[in-house]
Design a protein around this motif. Structure first.
Motif, PDB file in Angstrom:
ATOM      1  N   GLU A   1      -7.945   2.423  -1.324  1.00 53.34           N
ATOM      2  CA  GLU A   1      -8.339   1.943   0.004  1.00 53.34           C
ATOM      3  C   GLU A   1      -8.287   3.075   1.047  1.00 53.34           C
TER       4      GLU A   1
ATOM      5  N   LEU B   1      -5.443  -3.690   7.526  1.00 58.87           N
ATOM      6  CA  LEU B   1      -5.638  -4.508   6.316  1.00 58.87           C
ATOM      7  C   LEU B   1      -5.776  -5.989   6.675  1.00 58.87           C
TER       8      LEU B   1
ATOM      9  N   LEU C   1      -3.164  -5.901  -6.400  1.00 61.37           N
ATOM     10  CA  LEU C   1      -3.184  -5.533  -4.983  1.00 61.37           C
ATOM     11  C   LEU C   1      -2.910  -4.030  -4.832  1.00 61.37           C
TER      12      LEU C   1
ATOM     13  N   TYR D   1      -7.791  -8.976   1.839  1.00 56.75           N
ATOM     14  CA  TYR D   1      -6.399  -8.503   1.786  1.00 56.75           C
ATOM     15  C   TYR D   1      -5.366  -9.580   2.145  1.00 56.75           C
TER      16      TYR D   1
END
Lengths: 168, 348
Positions: B61, B147, B54, B153
């Motif tokens: 991102e 997100l 993640l 996500y």
């Protein structure tokens, strides 16, 4: 004769005061004792001048012995109510002190290393060299660990004593 | 009575839901034994496979920036050991940063982040670039909202932290986990230490100069670099005034401690991959490693705040070349090409 003594005393006070004032130009200097203790303690340069003073010799890399003056670390730690003398037994013997310097340098001592009942030597936190302020590169506070073959533990620019229990 | 039944039902359903989320898999970060074990992992943020993955997605991102155009990787590019080659990076509002972008290399051994060490722990550090108006410029709450609306996500946060709601703290934790995995320990220097690489004469001489201290009695020549760039990993967590200026315009660590003895004091950086991270120093004033070594050789400014361990080295031209050759030996090509650190979106 009395007048002369008085003059010398006056001169001494003026010298100490002017040295303190010079130190003040850089703002008040202090060290902190924190960690596994009830209340963190800050000790300022002026306060150190009022405590029991000791002078010890340290031999530099050049082989010259120099006189450093300050306060025994044991007495500083007493202000943070750390166990001393007969109290240094049982789990208190698992306590250690990390000495931190301004540049991030870190050293560890077991608590009894600072205690005169365990060691014949006295480790001091010095604020004077040969009667004058420490050179900026060493001070305002330098740890002086006498009688060691290597000088790496007599660290410059000490800022903190962090007390911990060794736990496993 | 009905209330009790509903409560019991609620507990059972909650327990059932918990079972649907497999616990994240603990990840042990691999690193060379000879780097020592003074590593920093936040006890509240254990490293897991899902957390690192993640964090890697978040690192690349752009939705984490106010203009959706900048990610962490914009200024921290893998090919440059996670720097960007610029003297000062540009933020979302077009403002240049105050200091040179730091490399992200072997952060597992770093506790006090930034040039002045003002952030303790990577979780704390990550908040600044994400939210500062001159960097990515977006609140963590806004990032969480954005997100939540992006595909994958919510599921990834659930897998990493066991929750559907994207808490801002989890963004920081995931980024910290990923950055801790950025270990570089496979340079030619490491291969030399393992006996699988034979350095050139110049590299060997540079290595000796790097670690040795000069001794006029024995005639040993040394630059004593290892005193601060300590050990095999060429890093100890230290801060020094390296004599760049007589009167520093950036007071460095003094801003953090308020102590004048910290004037002009900055982090001693790792030298791992240093050949990839030009320009150098906190303000990127030097464009080459030769200039850096020249500084320590001839241009160190003698001020009262200069590190007590520094003095002009007066190196010969050949000695400078040799030290630079050794610094190039610290480049780890497997680090800058490791797919585990690359943009996952580009690997699909």
């Amino acid at each position: 004769m009395i007048n002369m003594k008085r003059s010398i005393k006056l001169l001494l006070i003026v010298t100490i005061l002017s040295a303190s004032l010079k130190a003040q130009e850089h703002g008040p200097s202090f060290i902190t004792i924190r960690g596994d203790i009830k209340t963190p303690v800050k000790i300022y340069d002026n306060q150190m001048l009022t405590m029991d003073r000791l002078t010890v010799q340290l031999t530099g890399r050049d082989g010259t012995a120099r006189n450093y003056t300050g306060v025994s670390v044991s007495n500083l730690l007493k202000l943070a109510k750390l166990p001393q003398g007969k109290e240094l037994r049982g789990e208190n013997l698992s306590m250690y002190v990390m000495v931190k310097s301004a540049d991030g340098y870190q050293l560890v001592f077991s608590l009894p290393e600072f205690d005169s009942s365990f060691h014949g030597r006295t480790i001091i936190l010095a604020d004077r060299l040969e009667g004058g302020l420490l050179p900026v590169k060493e001070g305002p506070f330098r740890l002086i660990v006498p009688n060691e073959k290597v000088g790496a533990r007599s660290s410059f620019q000490v800022t903190e004593f962090i007390v911990r229990y060794g736990k496993d | 009575m009905r209330g009790v039944l509903i409560f019991v039902l609620f507990i059972l359903i909650s327990a059932g839901n918990q079972k649907n989320i497999p616990a994240p898999v603990p990840l042990t970060i691999a690193y060379p034994d000879n780097f020592g074990h003074k590593i920093y992992i936040n006890a509240d943020n254990p490293t897991t496979v899902e957390g690192v993955l993640l964090g890697r997605h978040l690192f690349y991102e752009t939705a984490l920036s106010a203009n959706n155009q900048i990610s962490c990787a914009t200024c921290h590019q893998q090919a440059r050991a996670f720097t960007d080659g610029k003297r000062f990076s540009t933020g979302v509002d077009g403002t240049l940063q105050d200091r040179n972008t730091m490399a992200l290399v072997n952060l597992l051994w770093v506790n006090n982040l930034f040039w002045d060490g003002r952030a303790t722990g990577l979780e704390v550090q990550a908040k600044t670039p994400l939210t500062h108006p001159h960097e990515m410029g977006q609140s963590l709450e806004r990032s969480s909202q954005k997100l939540s609306n992006l595909k994958n996500y919510p599921e990834q946060f659930k897998q990493a932290f066991g929750t559907d709601s994207i808490d801002p703290a989890y963004i920081l934790k995931a980024l910290a986990q990923f950055q801790r995995t950025l270990v570089s320990g496979n340079s030619r220097y490491d291969q030399y230490l393992q006996g699988t690489y034979q350095p050139t004469l110049s590299e060997l001489n540079g290595m000796n100069l790097f670690y040795a201290n000069s001794n006029s009695t024995s005639g040993v020549r040394g630059a004593g670099c290892g005193r601060c760039h300590g050990g095999v990993k060429t890093y100890s967590e230290l801060f020094h005034n390296t004599g760049l200026d007589v009167s520093p315009t950036d007071s460095g660590r003094e801003r953090v401690t308020g102590q004048k003895i910290d004037r002009g004091r900055f982090r001693v950086v790792t030298l791992r991959n240093i050949a990839l991270t030009a320009p150098y120093m906190h303000d990127g004033r030097f464009t080459t490693l030769e200039e850096v070594v020249q500084h320590y050789s001839e241009h160190v400014q003698e001020t009262e705040f200069l590190s007590p361990f520094l003095d002009k080295l007066h190196l010969t031209r050949q000695e400078t070349k040799d030290i630079v050759a050794f610094l190039h030996l610290l480049t780890d090509s497997s680090f800058i090409t490791n797919p585990a650190f690359a943009n996952p979106a580009q690997q699909k």
